[in-house]
Design a protein around this motif. Structure first.
Motif, PDB file in Angstrom:
ATOM      1  N   SER A 238       0.844  -1.194   0.000  1.00  0.00           N
ATOM      2  CA  SER A 238       0.000   0.000   0.000  1.00  0.00           C
ATOM      3  C   SER A 238       0.879   1.243   0.000  1.00  0.00           C
ATOM      4  CB  SER A 238      -0.915   0.007   1.224  1.00  0.00           C
ATOM      5  OG  SER A 238      -0.151  -0.014   2.421  1.00  0.00           O
ATOM      6  N   CYS A 239       0.281   2.374  -0.380  1.00  0.00           N
ATOM      7  CA  CYS A 239       1.011   3.644  -0.429  1.00  0.00           C
ATOM      8  C   CYS A 239       0.162   4.770   0.134  1.00  0.00           C
ATOM      9  CB  CYS A 239       1.374   4.012  -1.868  1.00  0.00           C
ATOM     10  SG  CYS A 239       2.647   3.005  -2.628  1.00  0.00           S
ATOM     11  N   THR A 240       0.784   5.636   0.913  1.00  0.00           N
ATOM     12  CA  THR A 240       0.148   6.880   1.327  1.00  0.00           C
ATOM     13  C   THR A 240       0.229   7.867   0.165  1.00  0.00           C
ATOM     14  OG1 THR A 240       0.813   6.532   3.615  1.00  0.00           O
ATOM     15  CG2 THR A 240       0.224   8.767   2.977  1.00  0.00           C
ATOM     16  N   VAL A 241      -0.899   8.510  -0.157  1.00  0.00           N
ATOM     17  CA  VAL A 241      -0.902   9.461  -1.269  1.00  0.00           C
ATOM     18  C   VAL A 241      -1.581  10.762  -0.861  1.00  0.00           C
ATOM     19  CG1 VAL A 241      -0.920   7.613  -2.983  1.00  0.00           C
ATOM     20  CG2 VAL A 241      -3.088   8.610  -2.242  1.00  0.00           C
ATOM     21  N   VAL A 242      -1.276  11.816  -1.593  1.00  0.00           N
ATOM     22  CA  VAL A 242      -1.919  13.117  -1.394  1.00  0.00           C
ATOM     23  C   VAL A 242      -3.330  13.054  -1.981  1.00  0.00           C
ATOM     24  CG1 VAL A 242      -1.830  15.542  -2.103  1.00  0.00           C
ATOM     25  CG2 VAL A 242       0.256  14.372  -1.364  1.00  0.00           C
ATOM     26  N   PRO A 243      -4.349  13.569  -1.295  1.00  0.00           N
ATOM     27  CA  PRO A 243      -5.734  13.389  -1.745  1.00  0.00           C
ATOM     28  C   PRO A 243      -6.152  14.225  -2.954  1.00  0.00           C
ATOM     29  CG  PRO A 243      -5.708  14.741   0.222  1.00  0.00           C
ATOM     30  CD  PRO A 243      -4.298  14.240   0.020  1.00  0.00           C
ATOM     31  N   SER A 244      -5.574  15.394  -3.122  1.00  0.00           N
ATOM     32  CA  SER A 244      -5.943  16.254  -4.246  1.00  0.00           C
ATOM     33  C   SER A 244      -5.390  15.673  -5.546  1.00  0.00           C
ATOM     34  CB  SER A 244      -5.385  17.660  -4.039  1.00  0.00           C
ATOM     35  OG  SER A 244      -5.391  18.386  -5.246  1.00  0.00           O
ATOM     36  N   LEU A 245      -6.252  15.457  -6.536  1.00  0.00           N
ATOM     37  CA  LEU A 245      -5.802  14.874  -7.796  1.00  0.00           C
ATOM     38  C   LEU A 245      -4.800  15.783  -8.507  1.00  0.00           C
ATOM     39  CD1 LEU A 245      -9.130  13.374  -9.225  1.00  0.00           C
ATOM     40  CD2 LEU A 245      -7.384  12.287  -7.792  1.00  0.00           C
ATOM     41  N   GLU A 246      -5.039  17.078  -8.469  1.00  0.00           N
ATOM     42  CA  GLU A 246      -4.136  18.007  -9.151  1.00  0.00           C
ATOM     43  C   GLU A 246      -2.776  18.053  -8.454  1.00  0.00           C
ATOM     44  OE1 GLU A 246      -4.307  22.383 -11.230  1.00  0.00           O
ATOM     45  OE2 GLU A 246      -5.337  22.129  -9.326  1.00  0.00           O
ATOM     46  N   ARG A 247      -2.771  18.091  -7.132  1.00  0.00           N
ATOM     47  CA  ARG A 247      -1.498  18.182  -6.413  1.00  0.00           C
ATOM     48  C   ARG A 247      -0.703  16.882  -6.518  1.00  0.00           C
ATOM     49  NH1 ARG A 247      -1.606  20.988  -0.666  1.00  0.00           N
ATOM     50  NH2 ARG A 247       0.611  20.914  -1.124  1.00  0.00           N
ATOM     51  N   THR A 248      -1.410  15.753  -6.456  1.00  0.00           N
ATOM     52  CA  THR A 248      -0.672  14.499  -6.544  1.00  0.00           C
ATOM     53  C   THR A 248      -0.062  14.325  -7.932  1.00  0.00           C
ATOM     54  OG1 THR A 248      -0.773  12.178  -5.874  1.00  0.00           O
ATOM     55  CG2 THR A 248      -2.517  12.925  -7.294  1.00  0.00           C
ATOM     56  N   TYR A 249      -0.704  14.901  -8.951  1.00  0.00           N
ATOM     57  CA  TYR A 249      -0.192  14.795 -10.316  1.00  0.00           C
ATOM     58  C   TYR A 249       0.947  15.782 -10.576  1.00  0.00           C
ATOM     59  CZ  TYR A 249      -0.272  14.709 -15.449  1.00  0.00           C
ATOM     60  OH  TYR A 249       0.078  14.610 -16.776  1.00  0.00           O
ATOM     61  N   TYR A 250       0.747  17.030 -10.162  1.00  0.00           N
ATOM     62  CA  TYR A 250       1.715  18.066 -10.486  1.00  0.00           C
ATOM     63  C   TYR A 250       2.820  18.261  -9.446  1.00  0.00           C
ATOM     64  CZ  TYR A 250      -0.641  20.033 -14.590  1.00  0.00           C
ATOM     65  OH  TYR A 250      -1.167  20.238 -15.839  1.00  0.00           O
ATOM     66  N   VAL A 251       2.504  18.092  -8.174  1.00  0.00           N
ATOM     67  CA  VAL A 251       3.450  18.464  -7.126  1.00  0.00           C
ATOM     68  C   VAL A 251       4.190  17.257  -6.556  1.00  0.00           C
ATOM     69  CG1 VAL A 251       3.738  19.609  -4.893  1.00  0.00           C
ATOM     70  CG2 VAL A 251       2.079  20.490  -6.537  1.00  0.00           C
ATOM     71  N   THR A 252       3.448  16.309  -6.003  1.00  0.00           N
ATOM     72  CA  THR A 252       4.109  15.168  -5.352  1.00  0.00           C
ATOM     73  C   THR A 252       4.476  14.058  -6.330  1.00  0.00           C
ATOM     74  OG1 THR A 252       1.975  14.181  -4.739  1.00  0.00           O
ATOM     75  CG2 THR A 252       3.024  15.659  -3.139  1.00  0.00           C
ATOM     76  N   ALA A 253       3.983  14.159  -7.575  1.00  0.00           N
ATOM     77  CA  ALA A 253       4.364  13.233  -8.665  1.00  0.00           C
ATOM     78  C   ALA A 253       4.001  11.783  -8.357  1.00  0.00           C
ATOM     79  CB  ALA A 253       5.854  13.365  -8.972  1.00  0.00           C
ATOM     80  N   GLN A 254       2.856  11.581  -7.721  1.00  0.00           N
ATOM     81  CA  GLN A 254       2.388  10.237  -7.397  1.00  0.00           C
ATOM     82  C   GLN A 254       1.298   9.829  -8.398  1.00  0.00           C
ATOM     83  OE1 GLN A 254       1.288  11.337  -3.265  1.00  0.00           O
ATOM     84  NE2 GLN A 254       2.550   9.603  -2.652  1.00  0.00           N
ATOM     85  N   ASP A 255       1.674   9.053  -9.382  1.00  0.00           N
ATOM     86  CA  ASP A 255       0.711   8.602 -10.378  1.00  0.00           C
ATOM     87  C   ASP A 255       0.048   7.328  -9.863  1.00  0.00           C
ATOM     88  OD1 ASP A 255      -0.780   8.214 -12.627  1.00  0.00           O
ATOM     89  OD2 ASP A 255       0.906   8.086 -14.021  1.00  0.00           O
ATOM     90  N   TRP A 256      -0.691   7.467  -8.744  1.00  0.00           N
ATOM     91  CA  TRP A 256      -1.193   6.284  -8.053  1.00  0.00           C
ATOM     92  C   TRP A 256      -2.215   5.504  -8.864  1.00  0.00           C
ATOM     93  CZ3 TRP A 256      -6.369   6.594  -7.536  1.00  0.00           C
ATOM     94  CH2 TRP A 256      -6.960   7.850  -7.343  1.00  0.00           C
ATOM     95  N   ASN A 257      -2.939   6.168  -9.752  1.00  0.00           N
ATOM     96  CA  ASN A 257      -3.889   5.454 -10.582  1.00  0.00           C
ATOM     97  C   ASN A 257      -3.156   4.445 -11.478  1.00  0.00           C
ATOM     98  OD1 ASN A 257      -6.595   5.010 -11.626  1.00  0.00           O
ATOM     99  ND2 ASN A 257      -5.882   6.030 -13.478  1.00  0.00           N
ATOM    100  N   LYS A 258      -2.037   4.848 -12.010  1.00  0.00           N
ATOM    101  CA  LYS A 258      -1.195   3.957 -12.820  1.00  0.00           C
ATOM    102  C   LYS A 258      -0.675   2.796 -11.969  1.00  0.00           C
ATOM    103  CE  LYS A 258       3.169   4.060 -15.448  1.00  0.00           C
ATOM    104  NZ  LYS A 258       2.707   3.765 -16.815  1.00  0.00           N
ATOM    105  N   TRP A 259      -0.260   3.111 -10.739  1.00  0.00           N
ATOM    106  CA  TRP A 259       0.274   2.058  -9.860  1.00  0.00           C
ATOM    107  C   TRP A 259      -0.769   0.991  -9.591  1.00  0.00           C
ATOM    108  CZ3 TRP A 259       2.288   5.822  -5.498  1.00  0.00           C
ATOM    109  CH2 TRP A 259       3.231   6.706  -6.058  1.00  0.00           C
ATOM    110  N   LEU A 260      -2.003   1.437  -9.341  1.00  0.00           N
ATOM    111  CA  LEU A 260      -3.076   0.492  -9.058  1.00  0.00           C
ATOM    112  C   LEU A 260      -3.431  -0.328 -10.289  1.00  0.00           C
ATOM    113  CD1 LEU A 260      -5.482   2.669  -6.862  1.00  0.00           C
ATOM    114  CD2 LEU A 260      -4.164   0.687  -6.093  1.00  0.00           C
ATOM    115  N   ARG A 261      -3.595   0.329 -11.408  1.00  0.00           N
ATOM    116  CA  ARG A 261      -4.058  -0.364 -12.609  1.00  0.00           C
ATOM    117  C   ARG A 261      -3.006  -1.313 -13.168  1.00  0.00           C
ATOM    118  NH1 ARG A 261      -8.920   1.238 -13.777  1.00  0.00           N
ATOM    119  NH2 ARG A 261      -9.668   3.271 -13.059  1.00  0.00           N
ATOM    120  N   GLU A 262      -1.739  -1.039 -12.912  1.00  0.00           N
ATOM    121  CA  GLU A 262      -0.688  -1.936 -13.384  1.00  0.00           C
ATOM    122  C   GLU A 262      -0.310  -2.980 -12.341  1.00  0.00           C
ATOM    123  OE1 GLU A 262       2.643   0.224 -14.957  1.00  0.00           O
ATOM    124  OE2 GLU A 262       1.432   1.136 -16.567  1.00  0.00           O
ATOM    125  N   GLY A 263      -0.984  -2.942 -11.186  1.00  0.00           N
ATOM    126  CA  GLY A 263      -0.739  -3.946 -10.164  1.00  0.00           C
ATOM    127  C   GLY A 263       0.560  -3.775  -9.403  1.00  0.00           C
TER     128      GLY A 263
END
Length: 209
Positions: free
Chosen positions: A122-147
């Protein structure tokens, strides 16, 4: 202001090797572990928040260590310090940040799951979609979908219960089913216990885990 702590640069291969080695050693020494939680697997959350590196004059941005700059120059043929701040150039630089964090997650996942199949990550992620994409660089949707990981734990911490509900709805609408374990911030509401209940009810409405 910057977060008051030190961060390792995920674009530096030495950093990824180091972190992967720690994760692998943990699983090797403690084979009974059912899972591994990755916290702070991201870039710092800069303030003021900027929607990408093309707005560098208005805020803070990270990734300017020498090894990371050299790796990006080799891969993209661009110098982030001197390149024209066009959308295409800065997007490539921003994509590099996201790819670097994703590579760290992927290398940890593959190494530990190869040693212990069935390990839950599991991973802790930033809740804002814009901030997680632009600032913290956590592409968590990709991580989940690619397993690469099994579920996310959004840090949905706020005194604003409506914002908590909005974040929860956006995340669970995007994430695959049963891949979200929502985190709330009751420490922010010590003097407002009723508001904690409001947030719990709001989150339950969006049906995350």
């Amino acid at each position: 202001s910057r977060e008051e702590q030190l961060f390792l640069e995920p674009g530096d291969k030495r950093v990824r090797n180091y972190v992967v080695a720690i994760a692998e050693e943990t699983i090797r020494k403690y084979p009974g572990f059912a899972g591994l939680h990755l916290d702070y697997i991201r870039y710092p959350a800069a303030v003021p928040f900027m929607p990408g590196s093309r707005f560098i004059p208005q805020g803070l941005y990270y990734g300017y260590t020498k090894p990371n700059l050299e790796a990006f120059k080799k891969a993209a043929g661009l110098d982030p310090k001197t390149m024209a701040k066009t959308f295409d150039n800065t997007k490539r630089w921003d994509d590099w940040h996201r790819t670097s964090v994703t590579n760290a997650v992927a290398e940890i996942s593959r190494t530990t799951k190869a040693r212990q199949p069935g390990l839950i990550i599991s991973c802790t992620v930033v809740p804002s979609l814009e901030r997680t994409y632009y600032v913290t660089a956590q592409d968590w949707n990709k991580w989940l979908r690619e397993g690469l990981i099994d579920y996310i734990v959004p840090m949905n911490y706020s005194e604003d219960s409506y914002l908590v509900e909005l974040n929860s709805a956006a995340i669970t609408n995007l994430a695959p089913e049963k891949k979200v374990h929502m985190g709330l911030g009751p420490y922010l509401l010590e003097k407002k216990p009723a508001e904690i209940q409001t947030q719990i009810k709001a989150v339950k409405k969006t049906s995350p885990q």
